[in-house]
Design a protein around this motif. Structure first.
Motif, PDB file in Angstrom:
ATOM      1  N   LEU A 164     -18.531  72.303  80.036  1.00  0.00           N
ATOM      2  CA  LEU A 164     -19.267  72.532  81.283  1.00  0.00           C
ATOM      3  C   LEU A 164     -20.771  72.319  81.071  1.00  0.00           C
ATOM      4  O   LEU A 164     -21.482  71.835  81.957  1.00  0.00           O
ATOM      5  CB  LEU A 164     -18.973  73.974  81.761  1.00  0.00           C
ATOM      6  N   SER A 165     -21.222  72.645  79.859  1.00  0.00           N
ATOM      7  CA  SER A 165     -22.671  72.553  79.575  1.00  0.00           C
ATOM      8  C   SER A 165     -23.184  71.122  79.760  1.00  0.00           C
ATOM      9  O   SER A 165     -24.343  70.910  80.118  1.00  0.00           O
ATOM     10  CB  SER A 165     -22.972  73.051  78.167  1.00  0.00           C
ATOM     11  N   LYS A 166     -22.280  70.140  79.562  1.00  0.00           N
ATOM     12  CA  LYS A 166     -22.678  68.743  79.724  1.00  0.00           C
ATOM     13  C   LYS A 166     -23.156  68.466  81.163  1.00  0.00           C
ATOM     14  O   LYS A 166     -23.981  67.596  81.404  1.00  0.00           O
ATOM     15  CB  LYS A 166     -21.458  67.868  79.388  1.00  0.00           C
ATOM     16  N   TYR A 167     -22.583  69.213  82.123  1.00  0.00           N
ATOM     17  CA  TYR A 167     -22.875  68.937  83.538  1.00  0.00           C
ATOM     18  C   TYR A 167     -23.899  69.891  84.146  1.00  0.00           C
ATOM     19  O   TYR A 167     -24.219  69.793  85.334  1.00  0.00           O
ATOM     20  CB  TYR A 167     -21.570  69.006  84.349  1.00  0.00           C
ATOM     21  N   LYS A 168     -24.377  70.808  83.281  1.00  0.00           N
ATOM     22  CA  LYS A 168     -25.257  71.870  83.762  1.00  0.00           C
ATOM     23  C   LYS A 168     -26.431  71.357  84.606  1.00  0.00           C
ATOM     24  O   LYS A 168     -26.671  71.827  85.727  1.00  0.00           O
ATOM     25  CB  LYS A 168     -25.750  72.565  82.492  1.00  0.00           C
ATOM     26  N   LEU A 195     -26.505  79.539  85.903  1.00  0.00           N
ATOM     27  CA  LEU A 195     -26.302  78.188  85.389  1.00  0.00           C
ATOM     28  C   LEU A 195     -27.143  77.933  84.130  1.00  0.00           C
ATOM     29  O   LEU A 195     -26.721  77.248  83.203  1.00  0.00           O
ATOM     30  CB  LEU A 195     -26.674  77.198  86.506  1.00  0.00           C
ATOM     31  N   GLU A 196     -28.303  78.546  84.104  1.00  0.00           N
ATOM     32  CA  GLU A 196     -29.173  78.348  82.934  1.00  0.00           C
ATOM     33  C   GLU A 196     -28.507  78.786  81.644  1.00  0.00           C
ATOM     34  O   GLU A 196     -28.700  78.198  80.592  1.00  0.00           O
ATOM     35  CB  GLU A 196     -30.472  79.141  83.124  1.00  0.00           C
ATOM     36  N   ASN A 197     -27.705  79.857  81.744  1.00  0.00           N
ATOM     37  CA  ASN A 197     -27.066  80.382  80.517  1.00  0.00           C
ATOM     38  C   ASN A 197     -25.625  79.939  80.377  1.00  0.00           C
ATOM     39  O   ASN A 197     -24.865  80.510  79.605  1.00  0.00           O
ATOM     40  CB  ASN A 197     -27.080  81.914  80.550  1.00  0.00           C
ATOM     41  N   GLY A 274     -18.375  71.250  88.168  1.00  0.00           N
ATOM     42  CA  GLY A 274     -18.317  70.581  86.861  1.00  0.00           C
ATOM     43  C   GLY A 274     -17.008  69.805  86.707  1.00  0.00           C
ATOM     44  O   GLY A 274     -16.990  68.657  86.256  1.00  0.00           O
ATOM     45  N   ILE A 275     -15.903  70.429  87.104  1.00  0.00           N
ATOM     46  CA  ILE A 275     -14.589  69.759  86.981  1.00  0.00           C
ATOM     47  C   ILE A 275     -14.576  68.486  87.829  1.00  0.00           C
ATOM     48  O   ILE A 275     -14.139  67.419  87.379  1.00  0.00           O
ATOM     49  CB  ILE A 275     -13.442  70.718  87.403  1.00  0.00           C
ATOM     50  N   LEU A 276     -15.072  68.594  89.054  1.00  0.00           N
ATOM     51  CA  LEU A 276     -15.074  67.420  89.940  1.00  0.00           C
ATOM     52  C   LEU A 276     -15.990  66.323  89.394  1.00  0.00           C
ATOM     53  O   LEU A 276     -15.677  65.137  89.497  1.00  0.00           O
ATOM     54  CB  LEU A 276     -15.513  67.816  91.358  1.00  0.00           C
ATOM     55  N   MET A 277     -17.102  66.730  88.791  1.00  0.00           N
ATOM     56  CA  MET A 277     -18.003  65.732  88.206  1.00  0.00           C
ATOM     57  C   MET A 277     -17.287  65.020  87.068  1.00  0.00           C
ATOM     58  O   MET A 277     -17.380  63.806  86.908  1.00  0.00           O
ATOM     59  CB  MET A 277     -19.294  66.393  87.699  1.00  0.00           C
ATOM     60  N   SER A 278     -16.550  65.796  86.277  1.00  0.00           N
ATOM     61  CA  SER A 278     -15.829  65.196  85.168  1.00  0.00           C
ATOM     62  C   SER A 278     -14.772  64.215  85.686  1.00  0.00           C
ATOM     63  O   SER A 278     -14.560  63.142  85.110  1.00  0.00           O
ATOM     64  CB  SER A 278     -15.175  66.304  84.335  1.00  0.00           C
TER      65      SER A 278
END
Ligand code: MSP
Length: 523
Positions: A164-168, A195-197, A274-278
């Motif tokens: 998930l951090s990849k899409y943060k 989201l920052e953490n 994040g899932i949808l972005m992936s």
């Protein structure tokens, strides 16, 4: 292509029967969708149930039945509750549906192949109530789960993780650049802080700890758990497929609104995005996080013993249909705020708005129409669309449309009541009974016309909340039963002998009135 509207609700856990918190969300959603159907042809309403996980596995085991049998039993309770409340969904998905399970496996595989899912050994604090690992920062001072007030277990497992951090940054960018995405917008800062953490999230459990779930195709030792399974329902239900999505999916996605409770906003606006972005799928247009319903100002909980089901309310007041309950619930809270249910408030609110304000107004005026004009509306009674009442009706319609666009459902209801108040005042000020006595027949006829035409407008505007009452109003006005907003124009009331004395009856009986009391007693 014509404009469409696709709405989803959260899918409810089937560990028990539905309560009025679940009902609140489904009623809000149903009111929104019925309003959209008044305006658009291509509208789709999805709801469903979330059926996997350790809690269900354990409860079913304790009852000596299989998890699927346990889910079937409880699913039917949700299904019949929604029927009783006249929740007009187009589809109810169960996460145990075969098609859902197959597509979730494909989603998992695609993310794995892409390198967005990886295997990793992890030690964390696991709360079985939340069915998730908790961040130590989120615990209470005593180290307890803030929602369940139990000490989370320290668990070490080798699981699959979603990067998930990849899409943060991209998620933050999306939230910041789409001001209508998070509703109410007061939640945006809290989300951006979370989201920052944000860290990568676990998306599977070992079979040793959770069996009741969807298998990871590539790894027999693992079960896909919670969020990829649950969240994906929004796309699997309408025929998403990695290579060959259905026409339905193509016509409905991206979703217009996910209606959810405030407790799961992080999962929807961060994890799901994040899932949808992936998956490289377009993102939802908005997420509407409603508040929670308390009972007599206390949190609903099994341990307090104050859990109420919607059926309890309908039964205890012996309601003929769910309208009053729907109306009360949909008006219970301002946008995104918490609301409360109490028997007293319920009675007061529906008596004031539905029986006194709207019901009496209709009843009195229909009786006057019969008394003074033998129920006939002559063409010359029709008033100008520029008259004060007609302008008020038009303004109310616009206020309501506007409020619905902002998901201000309680506010939209209050505009109807304000309009009915004004019409009541108009009747008092113009005293048609005096006009009739003084032989001012034309003036009297215009007042009656204005009120009945206003009532026709009220019926259409109230329809999303109270479909039965609205139908009754239109019937008593001999109007076609058609709630499309196209019918909201001044002058739509039929002329001729539209009111039949024998058809006049209260559209909503005051709760506790003698009549209602007698009905309760079956007299
Ligand atoms: N299964 C998850 C949601 C997954 S969505 C992909 C879940 N289920 S739940 O049964 O616990 O809650 C379902 C919905 O009901 C959530 O949106 C939740 O916020 C809402 N509510 C549960 N209790 C509530 C109240 N007391 N009041 C209002 N809504 C409440 O979370």
């Amino acid at each position: 292509m014509s404009e469409k509207f696709y709405l989803t609700t959260a899918i409810d856990y089937v560990n028990g029967a539905p309560h009025i918190g679940h009902a609140y969300e489904k009623i809000l959603s149903d009111v929104i969708i019925r309003h959209k159907r008044q305006l658009l042809d291509n509208v789709f309403f999805l709801t469903g149930t979330d059926e996997h996980g350790i809690k269900i596995q354990k409860t079913a085991a304790s009852k000596g039945i299989s998890p699927k049998e346990f889910c079937d039993e409880n699913f039917s309770k949700f299904e019949s509750a929604w029927k009783e409340l006249e929740i007009s969904y187009d589809k109810i998905i169960r996460t145990t549906d075969e098609q859902h399970k197959r597509t979730v496996q494909k989603i998992f595989s695609k993310m794995l192949q892409k390198g967005d899912i990886y295997k990793h050994s992890y030690t964390g604090l696991y709360c079985s109530g939340c069915e998730s690992f908790l961040n130590p920062k989120d615990l209470t001072e005593d180290g307890l789960c803030p929602d369940h007030l139990v000490k989370p277990e320290e668990v070490t497992e080798e699981n699959y993780f979603f990067k998930l951090s990849k899409y943060k940054d991209k998620i933050a960018e999306y939230i910041k650049s789409h001001s209508d995405f998070i509703i109410p917008s007061s939640r945006v800062n809290e989300l951006l802080n979370q989201l920052e953490n944000i860290e990568d999230i676990s998306v599977s459990r070992t079979k040793a700890s959770v069996q009741w779930g969807i298998n990871v195709v590539e790894d027999d030792s693992q079960t896909i758990y919670v969020w990829i399974d649950a969240l994906s329902n929004y796309i699997t239900a309408i025929g998403y497929d990695i290579d060959n999505p259905d026409e339905l999916f193509k016509s409905l996605w991206p979703v217009d609104v996910h209606v959810i409770g405030k407790d799961i906003i992080k999962f929807h606006s961060i994890y799901w995005i994040g899932i949808l972005m992936s998956l490289e799928i377009p993102l939802p247009k908005s997420i509407f996080a409603h508040g929670w319903i308390t009972i007599n100002q206390s949190k609903m909980s099994k341990s307090i013993g104050n859990v109420i089901s919607p059926h309890d309310v309908i039964k205890s007041f012996n309601l003929e249909n769910p309208d009053a309950f729907r109306y009360y619930m949909a008006s219970a809270a301002q946008l995104g705020k918490d609301g409360n249910y109490s028997d007293e408030e319920f009675k007061e609110k529906v008596n004031a708005d539905l029986a006194n304000n709207i019901g009496n107004l209709l009843n009195r005026t229909l009786n006057m129409a019969v008394k003074y004009f033998d129920g006939e509306i002559k063409p010359e009674f029709v008033t100008d669309s520029k008259c004060k009442i007609a302008i008020m009706a038009e303004n109310t319609k616009n206020q309501i449309k506007d409020a619905f666009n902002k998901f201000e459902i309680a506010e939209a209801a209050s505009y109807i009541v304000t309009f009915a108040d004004s019409v009541n005042k108009y009747v008092t000020e113009n005293a048609p009974w005096t006009l009739a006595k003084e032989g001012k027949t034309d003036e009297c006829a215009k007042v009656i016309y204005n009120v009945l035409e206003s009532m026709r407008h009220i019926a259409i505007m109230l329809y999303p909340y109270c479909p039965n009452i609205s139908t009754d109003i239109l019937k008593q006005l001999s109007s076609e039963i058609d709630f499309k907003y196209d019918n909201l124009y001044w002058g739509g009331l039929k002329t001729g002998k539209i009111v039949q004395k024998d058809n006049i009856k209260p559209v909503f009986l005051r709760l506790d009135s003698d009549f209602a009391e007698n009905k309760k007693k079956g007299q």
